[in-house]
Motif scaffolding. Sequence first.
Motif, PDB file in Angstrom:
ATOM      1  N   ALA A 146       0.823  -1.205   0.000  1.00  0.00           N
ATOM      2  CA  ALA A 146       0.000   0.000   0.000  1.00  0.00           C
ATOM      3  C   ALA A 146       0.856   1.252   0.000  1.00  0.00           C
ATOM      4  O   ALA A 146       2.053   1.205   0.300  1.00  0.00           O
ATOM      5  CB  ALA A 146      -0.913  -0.013   1.226  1.00  0.00           C
ATOM      6  N   MET A 147       0.218   2.365  -0.323  1.00  0.00           N
ATOM      7  CA  MET A 147       0.852   3.683  -0.299  1.00  0.00           C
ATOM      8  C   MET A 147       0.134   4.536   0.743  1.00  0.00           C
ATOM      9  O   MET A 147      -1.075   4.413   0.933  1.00  0.00           O
ATOM     10  CB  MET A 147       0.721   4.372  -1.662  1.00  0.00           C
ATOM     11  N   LEU A 182      -0.187  -6.608  12.363  1.00  0.00           N
ATOM     12  CA  LEU A 182       0.908  -7.129  13.168  1.00  0.00           C
ATOM     13  C   LEU A 182       2.119  -6.205  13.115  1.00  0.00           C
ATOM     14  O   LEU A 182       2.774  -5.966  14.128  1.00  0.00           O
ATOM     15  CB  LEU A 182       1.308  -8.516  12.664  1.00  0.00           C
ATOM     16  N   ARG A 183       2.419  -5.705  11.911  1.00  0.00           N
ATOM     17  CA  ARG A 183       3.542  -4.795  11.733  1.00  0.00           C
ATOM     18  C   ARG A 183       3.443  -4.168  10.347  1.00  0.00           C
ATOM     19  O   ARG A 183       2.731  -4.653   9.488  1.00  0.00           O
ATOM     20  CB  ARG A 183       4.877  -5.517  11.897  1.00  0.00           C
ATOM     21  N   THR A 184       4.172  -3.099  10.159  1.00  0.00           N
ATOM     22  CA  THR A 184       4.292  -2.479   8.843  1.00  0.00           C
ATOM     23  C   THR A 184       5.765  -2.348   8.519  1.00  0.00           C
ATOM     24  O   THR A 184       6.619  -2.271   9.414  1.00  0.00           O
ATOM     25  CB  THR A 184       3.621  -1.085   8.790  1.00  0.00           C
ATOM     26  N   LYS A 185       6.054  -2.342   7.246  1.00  0.00           N
ATOM     27  CA  LYS A 185       7.434  -2.227   6.787  1.00  0.00           C
ATOM     28  C   LYS A 185       7.437  -1.241   5.627  1.00  0.00           C
ATOM     29  O   LYS A 185       6.593  -1.319   4.734  1.00  0.00           O
ATOM     30  CB  LYS A 185       7.904  -3.604   6.340  1.00  0.00           C
ATOM     31  N   ASP A 186       8.333  -0.261   5.672  1.00  0.00           N
ATOM     32  CA  ASP A 186       8.394   0.693   4.558  1.00  0.00           C
ATOM     33  C   ASP A 186       9.628   0.487   3.721  1.00  0.00           C
ATOM     34  O   ASP A 186      10.439  -0.349   3.974  1.00  0.00           O
ATOM     35  CB  ASP A 186       8.324   2.134   5.038  1.00  0.00           C
ATOM     36  N   GLN A 198       4.537   7.315   0.562  1.00  0.00           N
ATOM     37  CA  GLN A 198       5.466   6.277   1.016  1.00  0.00           C
ATOM     38  C   GLN A 198       4.883   4.893   0.728  1.00  0.00           C
ATOM     39  O   GLN A 198       3.697   4.667   0.930  1.00  0.00           O
ATOM     40  CB  GLN A 198       5.704   6.431   2.522  1.00  0.00           C
ATOM     41  N   LYS A 199       5.714   3.960   0.277  1.00  0.00           N
ATOM     42  CA  LYS A 199       5.297   2.579   0.060  1.00  0.00           C
ATOM     43  C   LYS A 199       5.396   1.803   1.367  1.00  0.00           C
ATOM     44  O   LYS A 199       6.370   1.948   2.101  1.00  0.00           O
ATOM     45  CB  LYS A 199       6.170   1.887  -0.975  1.00  0.00           C
ATOM     46  N   TYR A 200       4.386   0.979   1.642  1.00  0.00           N
ATOM     47  CA  TYR A 200       4.365   0.153   2.847  1.00  0.00           C
ATOM     48  C   TYR A 200       3.970  -1.280   2.517  1.00  0.00           C
ATOM     49  O   TYR A 200       3.229  -1.531   1.565  1.00  0.00           O
ATOM     50  CB  TYR A 200       3.345   0.691   3.862  1.00  0.00           C
TER      51      TYR A 200
END
Length: 82
Positions: A60-61, A78-82, A65-67
Amino acid sequence: MTRILLSTALVTLLAAPVFAEEGSLLLDEGIKARITAQLTAQGYEVRKIQIEDGEYEAYAMKDGQKYEVFMDKDLNILRTKD
């Protein structure tokens, strides 16, 4: 008769809903819609959803920023990562 059976089987396969499954997770259009709605409400623009390592993973954006957003079977983030 064989031709009719083959035609029926082909139509049934083509009409079946598209879904992916890994372990106990199911990824069909309903789940995709729920994930998209949940993340959209949080300001994300969802690009792709898949199952990876027993978790839902949404690409997703947000704010340019891309995530990658990882979710459990109950759609808790649970978590996000960019």
